[in-house]
Each structure stands twice: as C-alpha cells, then as structure tokens.
Design a protein around this motif. Structure first.
Motif, PDB file in Angstrom:
ATOM      1  N   GLY A  15       0.790  -1.223   0.000  1.00  0.00           N
ATOM      2  CA  GLY A  15       0.000   0.000   0.000  1.00  0.00           C
ATOM      3  C   GLY A  15       0.819   1.269   0.000  1.00  0.00           C
ATOM      4  O   GLY A  15       0.268   2.363   0.003  1.00  0.00           O
ATOM      5  N   ALA A  16       2.119   1.155  -0.044  1.00  0.00           N
ATOM      6  CA  ALA A  16       2.977   2.334   0.064  1.00  0.00           C
ATOM      7  C   ALA A  16       2.767   3.307  -1.078  1.00  0.00           C
ATOM      8  O   ALA A  16       2.911   4.505  -0.907  1.00  0.00           O
ATOM      9  N   THR A  18      -0.131   3.899  -2.694  1.00  0.00           N
ATOM     10  CA  THR A  18      -1.541   4.160  -2.911  1.00  0.00           C
ATOM     11  C   THR A  18      -1.759   5.621  -3.260  1.00  0.00           C
ATOM     12  O   THR A  18      -1.539   6.504  -2.444  1.00  0.00           O
ATOM     13  N   ALA A  21      -3.890   8.627  -1.145  1.00  0.00           N
ATOM     14  CA  ALA A  21      -4.029   8.290   0.261  1.00  0.00           C
ATOM     15  C   ALA A  21      -3.333   9.334   1.127  1.00  0.00           C
ATOM     16  O   ALA A  21      -2.257   9.812   0.789  1.00  0.00           O
ATOM     17  N   THR A  23      -1.402  10.688   4.508  1.00  0.00           N
ATOM     18  CA  THR A  23      -0.384  10.155   5.405  1.00  0.00           C
ATOM     19  C   THR A  23      -0.608  10.789   6.768  1.00  0.00           C
ATOM     20  O   THR A  23      -1.354  11.767   6.881  1.00  0.00           O
ATOM     21  N   ASP A  81      -2.445   6.043   3.970  1.00  0.00           N
ATOM     22  CA  ASP A  81      -1.351   5.165   3.591  1.00  0.00           C
ATOM     23  C   ASP A  81      -1.039   4.239   4.768  1.00  0.00           C
ATOM     24  O   ASP A  81      -0.656   4.701   5.842  1.00  0.00           O
ATOM     25  N   ARG A  82      -1.244   2.962   4.584  1.00  0.00           N
ATOM     26  CA  ARG A  82      -1.071   1.983   5.656  1.00  0.00           C
ATOM     27  C   ARG A  82       0.334   2.021   6.263  1.00  0.00           C
ATOM     28  O   ARG A  82       0.517   1.861   7.454  1.00  0.00           O
ATOM     29  N   SER A  84       2.256   4.537   6.771  1.00  0.00           N
ATOM     30  CA  SER A  84       2.433   5.621   7.741  1.00  0.00           C
ATOM     31  C   SER A  84       1.829   5.242   9.090  1.00  0.00           C
ATOM     32  O   SER A  84       2.305   5.694  10.132  1.00  0.00           O
TER      33      SER A  84
END
Length: 135
Positions: A15-16, A18, A21, A23, A81-82, A84
C-alpha cells in the motif's frame, strides 16, 4: 503473532504507493490520531465499534484508525497510507497509540483500548486547553 506482523509488513509495502491516500503527516495540526493495532479482525471490529460509540471524538479533533491484518477502518472518509500507520506499531499484538496534533507520539496502550485515558491525556495538552477556552 508472526502472521500479523508479516501481514502488516506486506500491506505496508503493497500500500505504500496508494495514490491519493493521506499520510499521518498530512493530518498534522488538524487532527490528533488514535491508531489501534489488533491481531484479528474481530478484535479490530470491537475497537472500531468502541470508537464509533464514543462521544467526544469530534470535538477533540480525533482521526482514528483501526489496523488489522486484513483492513484499516477509520472515521475519516479519505484513505490513509497503511505504511504511515504501521510505522507507529512497536508492540507485538495489540497496541493503541495516541499522536498529538504536532505529530508526536504522546501515549501507548498495550493491554486494551482505554479511550477515557486517552481523553484525559488529550485534555491536559496545552493546545487542547486553548481549544476548550475558545469554545
């Protein structure tokens, strides 16, 4: 336990990139963040239900995120962002992290989610004190 950590790492990598998204950095100065990390979807749903039922989230400018190996739930409409979020996770298994509007980690809970304890900490913060005086 290893499965959760591996799934978190894989999701963070996947997911970095995405697009669109948010942060954690993009939430800075607008929101305090409560990030809850759970090892199962059921525990995550319980945490999300607790946060959804809790009054006082909005007037404290809290963006909350519940991260499980399968998904991220939030009170925010924009995705985050997953990676983060997972950067905050230090404990094995369950962990709840309070991040101030300045972006700094203020508190960690590793036993269970205690929203009242987080509210007590938030309400002692100088910025929150100012907000309460202005209301």
């Amino acid at each position: 336990m290893r499965r959760f950590l591996f799934a978190s790492l894989f999701s963070a990598i996947a997911g970095a990139g995405t697009a669109g998204a948010a942060t954690l950095d993009s939430l800075k100065w607008d929101y305090r963040v409560i990030a809850v990390f759970t090892p199962t979807q059921t525990a995550g749903q319980n945490a999300a239900d607790t946060l959804n039922r809790t009054t006082g989230i909005e007037n404290r400018d809290i963006a909350w995120f519940v991260v499980t190996p399968e998904a991220v739930q939030s009170n925010q409409s924009r995705s985050i962002d997953r990676a983060s979020l997972t950067a905050l996770h230090e404990a094995d298994g369950f962990e709840a992290v309070l991040v101030g509007k300045d972006g700094g980690v203020k508190s960690r809970q590793t036993e269970e989610l205690d929203v009242d304890a987080f509210f007590g900490e938030i309400d002692q913060m100088p910025m929150r004190q100012q907000e309460m005086q202005q209301q």
